[in-house]
Design a protein around this motif. Structure first.
Motif, mmCIF file in Angstrom:
data_model
loop_
_atom_site.group_PDB
_atom_site.id
_atom_site.type_symbol
_atom_site.label_atom_id
_atom_site.label_comp_id
_atom_site.label_asym_id
_atom_site.label_seq_id
_atom_site.Cartn_x
_atom_site.Cartn_y
_atom_site.Cartn_z
ATOM 1 N N UNK A 272 -5.412 -2.611 1.061
ATOM 2 C CA UNK A 272 -4.259 -1.836 1.116
ATOM 3 C C UNK A 272 -3.688 -1.484 -0.161
ATOM 4 N N UNK A 273 -4.568 -2.369 -1.228
ATOM 5 C CA UNK A 273 -3.322 -1.971 -2.746
ATOM 6 C C UNK A 273 -3.926 -0.396 -3.711
ATOM 7 N N UNK A 274 -5.346 0.166 -2.086
ATOM 8 C CA UNK A 274 -5.620 1.203 -2.564
ATOM 9 C C UNK A 274 -5.145 2.382 -1.857
ATOM 10 N N UNK A 275 -5.800 4.067 -1.382
ATOM 11 C CA UNK A 275 -5.694 4.451 -0.759
ATOM 12 C C UNK A 275 -7.093 4.859 0.140
ATOM 13 N N UNK A 276 -7.728 4.053 -0.048
ATOM 14 C CA UNK A 276 -8.917 4.186 0.707
ATOM 15 C C UNK A 276 -8.823 4.849 2.231
ATOM 16 N N UNK A 277 -8.243 3.931 2.348
ATOM 17 C CA UNK A 277 -7.655 4.136 4.489
ATOM 18 C C UNK A 277 -7.531 5.677 4.582
ATOM 19 N N UNK A 278 -6.412 5.841 3.989
ATOM 20 C CA UNK A 278 -5.235 7.188 4.221
ATOM 21 C C UNK A 278 -6.530 8.324 3.650
ATOM 22 N N UNK A 279 -7.009 7.913 2.302
ATOM 23 C CA UNK A 279 -8.271 9.245 2.193
ATOM 24 C C UNK A 279 -9.446 9.314 3.457
ATOM 25 N N UNK A 280 -9.467 8.283 3.683
ATOM 26 C CA UNK A 280 -10.744 8.560 4.599
ATOM 27 C C UNK A 280 -10.761 9.380 6.101
ATOM 28 N N UNK A 281 -9.354 8.794 6.523
ATOM 29 C CA UNK A 281 -9.079 8.769 7.565
ATOM 30 C C UNK A 281 -8.696 10.650 7.052
ATOM 31 N N UNK A 282 -8.095 10.207 6.415
ATOM 32 C CA UNK A 282 -7.823 12.065 5.929
ATOM 33 C C UNK A 282 -8.508 13.300 5.852
ATOM 34 N N UNK A 283 -10.065 12.660 5.753
ATOM 35 C CA UNK A 283 -11.118 13.370 6.043
ATOM 36 C C UNK A 283 -11.889 14.011 7.051
ATOM 37 N N UNK A 284 -11.840 12.204 7.665
ATOM 38 C CA UNK A 284 -12.402 12.342 9.137
ATOM 39 C C UNK A 284 -11.310 13.204 10.093
ATOM 40 N N UNK A 285 -10.168 13.271 9.737
ATOM 41 C CA UNK A 285 -9.465 14.318 10.051
ATOM 42 C C UNK A 285 -9.806 15.954 10.043
ATOM 43 N N UNK A 286 -9.971 15.863 8.510
ATOM 44 C CA UNK A 286 -10.029 17.236 8.443
ATOM 45 C C UNK A 286 -11.164 18.090 8.947
#
Length: 119
Positions: free
Chosen positions: A45-59
């Motif tokens: 959670x110190x990185x933006x990996x989760x939000x980035x991954x979910x953003x691309x999955x949803x995109x």
């Protein structure tokens, strides 16, 4: 995030997880197949990996917000990832323990909060 989620192949998810019903069994197994190799990074959670991954999955999949977080649950600890393949590096599986994708809902919420704080 050390993983470049922009250029990964999302076909495993988009080919198996289709609306309008989004069957949880197909969607969750596809999500795990895609995300488990990156469990350590998306749980950080110190990185933006989760939000980035979910953003691309949803995109790429045009999924409803929170689809995977609400449908993919295996217990309070998160999604259990299968053991790494024999070809995986020894350092990735040095302790022999099973990887988990921590509660996806918590990851999504943490990513939203982090993004809101940046605004």
């Amino acid at each position: 995030c050390p993983v470049n989620f922009e250029f990964l192949n999302y076909t495993i998810i988009t080919s198996q997880c289709k609306g309008p019903k989004y069957p949880p069994e197909s969607c969750c197994s596809a999500f795990k197949e895609f995300a488990c190799p990156y469990a350590e990074q998306i749980n950080d959670l110190t990185t933006d990996c989760a939000s980035t991954m979910f953003s691309y999955i949803n995109l790429y999949g045009k999924y409803p917000p929170g689809l995977f977080a609400s449908e993919c649950r295996e217990g309070k600890e998160g999604l259990a990832c299968p053991a790494l393949s024999p070809s995986a590096s020894a350092s990735e599986n040095a302790n022999g323990s099973q990887q988990l994708i921590r509660n996806p809902w918590m990851l999504v919420m943490a990513a939203i909060i982090a993004a809101a704080m940046l605004l």
